[in-house]
Design a protein around this motif. Structure first.
Motif, PDB file in Angstrom:
ATOM      1  N   PHE A  55       0.822  -1.211   0.000  1.00 50.04           N
ATOM      2  CA  PHE A  55       0.000   0.000   0.000  1.00 50.04           C
ATOM      3  C   PHE A  55       0.855   1.260   0.000  1.00 50.04           C
ATOM      4  O   PHE A  55       0.342   2.360  -0.098  1.00 50.04           O
ATOM      5  N   LYS A  89      -2.052   8.262   7.214  1.00 49.72           N
ATOM      6  CA  LYS A  89      -1.771   7.917   5.818  1.00 49.72           C
ATOM      7  C   LYS A  89      -2.836   8.495   4.908  1.00 49.72           C
ATOM      8  O   LYS A  89      -2.535   8.999   3.818  1.00 49.72           O
ATOM      9  N   LEU A  90      -4.063   8.460   5.363  1.00 49.16           N
ATOM     10  CA  LEU A  90      -5.148   9.055   4.573  1.00 49.16           C
ATOM     11  C   LEU A  90      -4.892  10.544   4.351  1.00 49.16           C
ATOM     12  O   LEU A  90      -5.020  11.054   3.234  1.00 49.16           O
ATOM     13  N   LEU A  93      -2.087  10.943   1.887  1.00 46.68           N
ATOM     14  CA  LEU A  93      -2.508  10.650   0.523  1.00 46.68           C
ATOM     15  C   LEU A  93      -3.365  11.789  -0.026  1.00 46.68           C
ATOM     16  O   LEU A  93      -3.193  12.205  -1.172  1.00 46.68           O
ATOM     17  N   ASP A  94      -4.250  12.297   0.802  1.00 46.40           N
ATOM     18  CA  ASP A  94      -5.094  13.408   0.360  1.00 46.40           C
ATOM     19  C   ASP A  94      -4.246  14.615  -0.007  1.00 46.40           C
ATOM     20  O   ASP A  94      -4.489  15.281  -1.012  1.00 46.40           O
ATOM     21  N   MET A  96      -1.152  14.630  -1.001  1.00 46.58           N
ATOM     22  CA  MET A  96      -0.421  14.364  -2.231  1.00 46.58           C
ATOM     23  C   MET A  96      -1.325  14.503  -3.441  1.00 46.58           C
ATOM     24  O   MET A  96      -0.944  15.109  -4.453  1.00 46.58           O
ATOM     25  N   VAL A  97      -2.503  13.943  -3.318  1.00 44.42           N
ATOM     26  CA  VAL A  97      -3.447  14.022  -4.442  1.00 44.42           C
ATOM     27  C   VAL A  97      -3.781  15.482  -4.738  1.00 44.42           C
ATOM     28  O   VAL A  97      -3.825  15.903  -5.900  1.00 44.42           O
ATOM     29  N   LEU A 100      -0.748  17.105  -6.456  1.00 39.69           N
ATOM     30  CA  LEU A 100      -0.600  16.625  -7.829  1.00 39.69           C
ATOM     31  C   LEU A 100      -1.709  17.157  -8.720  1.00 39.69           C
ATOM     32  O   LEU A 100      -1.483  17.524  -9.875  1.00 39.69           O
ATOM     33  N   THR A 101      -2.896  17.219  -8.179  1.00 35.85           N
ATOM     34  CA  THR A 101      -4.024  17.696  -8.972  1.00 35.85           C
ATOM     35  C   THR A 101      -3.852  19.162  -9.339  1.00 35.85           C
ATOM     36  O   THR A 101      -4.122  19.577 -10.470  1.00 35.85           O
ATOM     37  N   ARG A 104      -1.330  19.339 -11.960  1.00 32.43           N
ATOM     38  CA  ARG A 104      -1.948  18.842 -13.188  1.00 32.43           C
ATOM     39  C   ARG A 104      -2.743  19.932 -13.877  1.00 32.43           C
ATOM     40  O   ARG A 104      -2.663  20.095 -15.093  1.00 32.43           O
TER      41      ARG A 104
ATOM     42  N   ASP B  94      -1.810  12.026 -14.069  1.00 32.87           N
ATOM     43  CA  ASP B  94      -3.095  11.342 -13.975  1.00 32.87           C
ATOM     44  C   ASP B  94      -2.916   9.935 -13.419  1.00 32.87           C
ATOM     45  O   ASP B  94      -3.696   9.483 -12.579  1.00 32.87           O
ATOM     46  N   MET B  96      -0.522   8.848 -11.523  1.00 33.27           N
ATOM     47  CA  MET B  96      -0.164   8.914 -10.108  1.00 33.27           C
ATOM     48  C   MET B  96      -1.389   9.204  -9.250  1.00 33.27           C
ATOM     49  O   MET B  96      -1.595   8.569  -8.208  1.00 33.27           O
ATOM     50  N   VAL B  97      -2.191  10.150  -9.704  1.00 35.13           N
ATOM     51  CA  VAL B  97      -3.391  10.497  -8.948  1.00 35.13           C
ATOM     52  C   VAL B  97      -4.319   9.285  -8.859  1.00 35.13           C
ATOM     53  O   VAL B  97      -4.860   8.982  -7.795  1.00 35.13           O
ATOM     54  N   LEU B 100      -2.799   6.771  -6.397  1.00 34.27           N
ATOM     55  CA  LEU B 100      -2.925   7.241  -5.015  1.00 34.27           C
ATOM     56  C   LEU B 100      -4.375   7.202  -4.553  1.00 34.27           C
ATOM     57  O   LEU B 100      -4.662   6.847  -3.410  1.00 34.27           O
ATOM     58  N   THR B 101      -5.263   7.569  -5.444  1.00 34.41           N
ATOM     59  CA  THR B 101      -6.674   7.588  -5.076  1.00 34.41           C
ATOM     60  C   THR B 101      -7.167   6.169  -4.777  1.00 34.41           C
ATOM     61  O   THR B 101      -7.909   5.956  -3.809  1.00 34.41           O
ATOM     62  N   VAL B 103      -5.354   3.640  -3.728  1.00 34.75           N
ATOM     63  CA  VAL B 103      -4.798   3.252  -2.437  1.00 34.75           C
ATOM     64  C   VAL B 103      -5.564   3.942  -1.310  1.00 34.75           C
ATOM     65  O   VAL B 103      -5.903   3.335  -0.295  1.00 34.75           O
ATOM     66  N   ARG B 104      -5.848   5.206  -1.529  1.00 39.56           N
ATOM     67  CA  ARG B 104      -6.587   5.964  -0.519  1.00 39.56           C
ATOM     68  C   ARG B 104      -7.908   5.288  -0.190  1.00 39.56           C
ATOM     69  O   ARG B 104      -8.292   5.174   0.978  1.00 39.56           O
ATOM     70  N   GLN B 106      -8.727   2.175  -0.583  1.00 39.71           N
ATOM     71  CA  GLN B 106      -8.510   0.898   0.100  1.00 39.71           C
ATOM     72  C   GLN B 106      -8.184   1.124   1.560  1.00 39.71           C
ATOM     73  O   GLN B 106      -8.665   0.410   2.445  1.00 39.71           O
TER      74      GLN B 106
END
Lengths: 147, 147
Positions: A55, A89-90, A93-94, A96-97, A100-101, A104, B94, B96-97, B100-101, B103-104, B106
């Motif tokens: 993960f 971790k959540l 991850l949020d 990072m997303v 990245l978004t 993007r 895209d 990567m997002v 990550l999403t 995994v998030r 899960q």
DNA sequence: CCTGGCGTTGACGCCGGGGTGAAGGTCTAG
DNA sequence: CTAGACCTTCACCCCGGCGTCAACGCCAGG
């Protein structure tokens, strides 16, 4: 069970197992010959580590889960410390997303703008309605515009 | 303009500039004393590099933009090669997002399930209505259940 | 002339995480 | 007996993007 068998059953390597032990993550009992001795419970611990690793959890982050199992709880995530790691971790991850978004979107905007600029230039090239004459040497053969 | 000034004006370091030159990314003319000599155009190239770096582009990925500017185009992204890099980067972001999403989700599911399990256990603890008697040794003092 | 500040090159360090490789020895299964 | 599995320790790797010396050259001000 010795190290080779455990490694094989968990789909990892003996080197990794020794590494985990060196980090204090997966301690091993020893037989009289000095060989590491593992049981089914160790396999459970190891599987927990692998799942979390897949993960994207760091080794240190798997520690609470392993300790939870070692303490006899039914699952690695039965303990508050493990839940905290999940939550952290959540959040990570949020973040990072989100980052990245955002990048993007900026890149997409740049692309759109650059394409527009290119198209504008191409259009101006095909049909030059500005007063300045083109300084081209007419090296372009496939001209549909001037035809 | 010498290396120190350029570095300062672009908000980077002399070391980075020498590194870029060693990669063939930002060549420098030399004065009679061997010092690197830069002009305003080099500052533009450098700014282009920095912007892309800040977006998370690797140095190699900035090369088409730099070459585009060097070729005299109005912007670093006026060339097809640059647009391709944009598109590749978009696809990469895209992917990567998406990863990550996934995994998030899960992890979130795991957290939810683990919390539910914990709450179920706590509830069963407060009000044990199953037919099996608890095998507790009654080490718990605050027992409201057996009282 | 001296000092200080800039410049030059090349070589090596580092950061982090998760290991891997090699050397050299011991143990065991067939 | 021998091959293979196991033991230990220490070092190394991977990645990019520099940082950090070392050891020297160049030049302006006091």
């Amino acid at each position: 069970m010795r190290i080779g068998e455990l490694a094989q059953r968990a789909g990892t390597t003996t080197r990794a197992l020794r590494y985990y032990e060196s980090r204090g993550l997966l301690p091993a009992r020893r037989g009289g010959n000095g060989y590491r001795a593992y049981d089914e419970e160790d396999l459970r611990l190891l599987r927990q580590i692998r799942v979390l690793q897949d993960f994207g959890f760091e080794l240190e982050e798997t520690r609470p889960f392993v300790e939870c199992l070692q303490a006899g709880h039914p699952a690695g995530d039965s303990c508050p410390a493990s839940l905290e790691v999940y939550r952290a971790k959540l959040a990570e991850l949020d973040a990072m997303v989100a980052r990245l978004t955002e990048v993007r979107e900026q890149v997409a905007a740049q692309l759109t703008q650059a394409e527009a600029a290119r198209d504008a230039l191409a259009a101006a090239d095909r049909e030059p309605r500005c007063e300045l004459a083109r300084t081209d040497d007419r090296t372009i053969e496939r001209g549909e515009g001037t035809r």
